[in-house]
Design an enzyme around this catalytic site. Structure first.
Site, PDB file in Angstrom:
ATOM      1  N   ASP A  11      23.303  -5.233  59.699  1.00 34.55           N
ATOM      2  CA  ASP A  11      22.407  -4.871  58.614  1.00 34.55           C
ATOM      3  C   ASP A  11      21.634  -6.136  58.249  1.00 34.55           C
ATOM      4  OD1 ASP A  11      21.326  -3.412  56.369  1.00 34.55           O
ATOM      5  OD2 ASP A  11      22.782  -4.438  55.101  1.00 34.55           O
ATOM      6  N   ASP A  13      19.542  -6.872  54.841  1.00 32.98           N
ATOM      7  CA  ASP A  13      19.567  -7.341  53.457  1.00 32.98           C
ATOM      8  C   ASP A  13      20.982  -7.562  52.952  1.00 32.98           C
ATOM      9  OD1 ASP A  13      16.898  -6.895  53.756  1.00 32.98           O
ATOM     10  OD2 ASP A  13      16.814  -5.124  52.453  1.00 32.98           O
ATOM     11  N   ASP A 184      26.874  -4.802  54.178  1.00 32.77           N
ATOM     12  CA  ASP A 184      27.347  -5.065  52.820  1.00 32.77           C
ATOM     13  C   ASP A 184      27.493  -3.802  51.987  1.00 32.77           C
ATOM     14  OD1 ASP A 184      24.773  -4.983  50.627  1.00 32.77           O
ATOM     15  OD2 ASP A 184      24.305  -4.965  52.750  1.00 32.77           O
TER      16      ASP A 184
END
Length: 267
Positions: A11, A13, A184
Site C-alpha cells: 500500500d 499512504d 496500514d
C-alpha cells in the site's frame, strides 16, 4: 505449469509514505490553476487528519467522492505536469526509510515489487518510478478529450485491490501463497489475505486488532527520510530515484525557460 515467481505488494499512504499521496499535491494543483484556495485548505486539513488518525471506510468513501468531483473538468496533462515538477520536493522527504529498505530487500531476493494504491494513477505511477518498483495498481479516472469526467474507471480500494492482485498474479505467474503484502488500513484486509505473508504496517486500531487475532506481524515505520541523499546508485531504487530526479530537473528548466520567454520585456 505452477507459478514460480513471487512478489511484494505495498500500500502507499502511511505504508511507504507518511501522508496521503493525493492530498499532498494540493498546493501544486493550486499553483497550476486546478484548485481554489478553499479547496487547498480543505485538502491540507484532510491530509493532517489522515496523517494523525488514519481514515475508516466511511471517511475514505467521502474523500473519494470529494476528490473525484473536485477533479471533474481538470486537464489531465496539467495534472501530470504538476506531479512531475514537484514530485521530489513533496514526496521525497516523506518516504519511510524502513519501507525503502524492505523494497530493496525484496528486489534483492528476486521478487517483483508492486504498489497498490487507491490514489490516482497520475500520482502513483511517478512515485512508483521514483522508487524503482516493477508495477503499480492504482485508481484510474475516466477522461474525455483530455479532461476528467468525474467518473471512475477502476477504483483500487478494498476488495478491488485483491482482485487486481490476483489478475496480475495470473498474468505474471506469481505464487501469491509465497508472496508478501504490507498495509496500514483495515480496508486492505482483502489485500493482506490474498498473500501468504501479510504484514500490518502502522496499523489503524481495527487492523491492529485483526492482525493480533490472525497472528500477522505488525511493523512500525517511523523514519521519513529524504530519498535521494539516503540512496546510492548501486540499487534499483537508487538508480530510479536518480533518473526521476534528472527528468524532473529537465522539466523544471524547461518551465523556467518558457517563463522567462513569456515575461521577457519587448524591445
Amino acid at each position: 505449469m505452477s507459478p514460480t515467481r513471487t512478489a511484494a505488494f505495498f500500500d502507499l499512504d502511511k505504508t511507504i509514505i507518511a501522508k496521503s499521496s493525493t492530498l499532498a499535491f494540493g498546493k501544486p494543483f493550486y499553483d497550476g490553476g486546478l484548485l481554489n484556495r478553499r479547496a487547498v485548505l480543505r485538502s491540507a486539513y484532510a491530509n493532517f487528519m489522515f496523517s494523525i488518525s488514519g481514515a475508516d471506510h466511511d471517511q475514505l468513501e467521502k474523500m473519494r467522492a470529494y476528490l473525484t468531483q473536485m477533479v471533474k473538468g481538470w486537464d489531465v496533462e496539467v495534472v501530470r505536469q504538476a506531479v512531475a515538477e514537484t514530485l521530489h520536493s513533496i514526496i521525497d522527504p516523506i518516504v519511510f526509510d524502513e519501507a525503502v529498505c524492505l523494497i530493496e530487500e525484496h528486489q534483492a531476493a528476486g521478487r517483483d515489487v508492486i504498489i497498490v494504491s487507491a490514489s490516482g494513477a497520475e500520482v502513483v505511477e511517478p512515485i512508483g518510478a521514483m522508487l524503482g518498483v516493477d508495477h503499480v495498481i492504482a485508481t484510474t479516472l475516466v477522461a474525455d478529450e483530455g479532461r476528467y469526467t468525474g467518473e471512475v474507471d477502476f477504483y483500487a480500494y478494498g476488495p478491488h485491490k485483491a482482485v487486481a492482485m490476483q489478475q496480475l498474479a495470473e498474468e505474471r505467474g506469481y505464487d501469491l501463497s509465497e508472496s508478501y503484502a504490507y498495509s496500514d488500513s483495515e480496508t486492505d484486509v482483502p489485500m493482506l489475505e490474498a498473500v501468504g505473508h501479510p504484514f500490518a504496517v502502522n496499523p489503524d486500531k481495527a487492523l491492529r486488532k485483526i492482525a493480533q487475532e490472525k497472528d500477522w506481524p505488525i511493523l512500525v515505520f517511523a523514519k521519513p527520510v529524504a530519498l535521494r541523499p539516503r540512496l546510492g546508485l548501486s540499487t534499483k531504487v537508487g538508480k530510479a530515484a536518480a533518473a526521476t530526479a534528472a527528468v524532473s530537473a529537465v522539466g523544471a528548466i524547461a518551465v523556467a525557460v518558457a517563463s522567462r520567454r513569456k515575461f521577457r520585456p519587448s524591445a
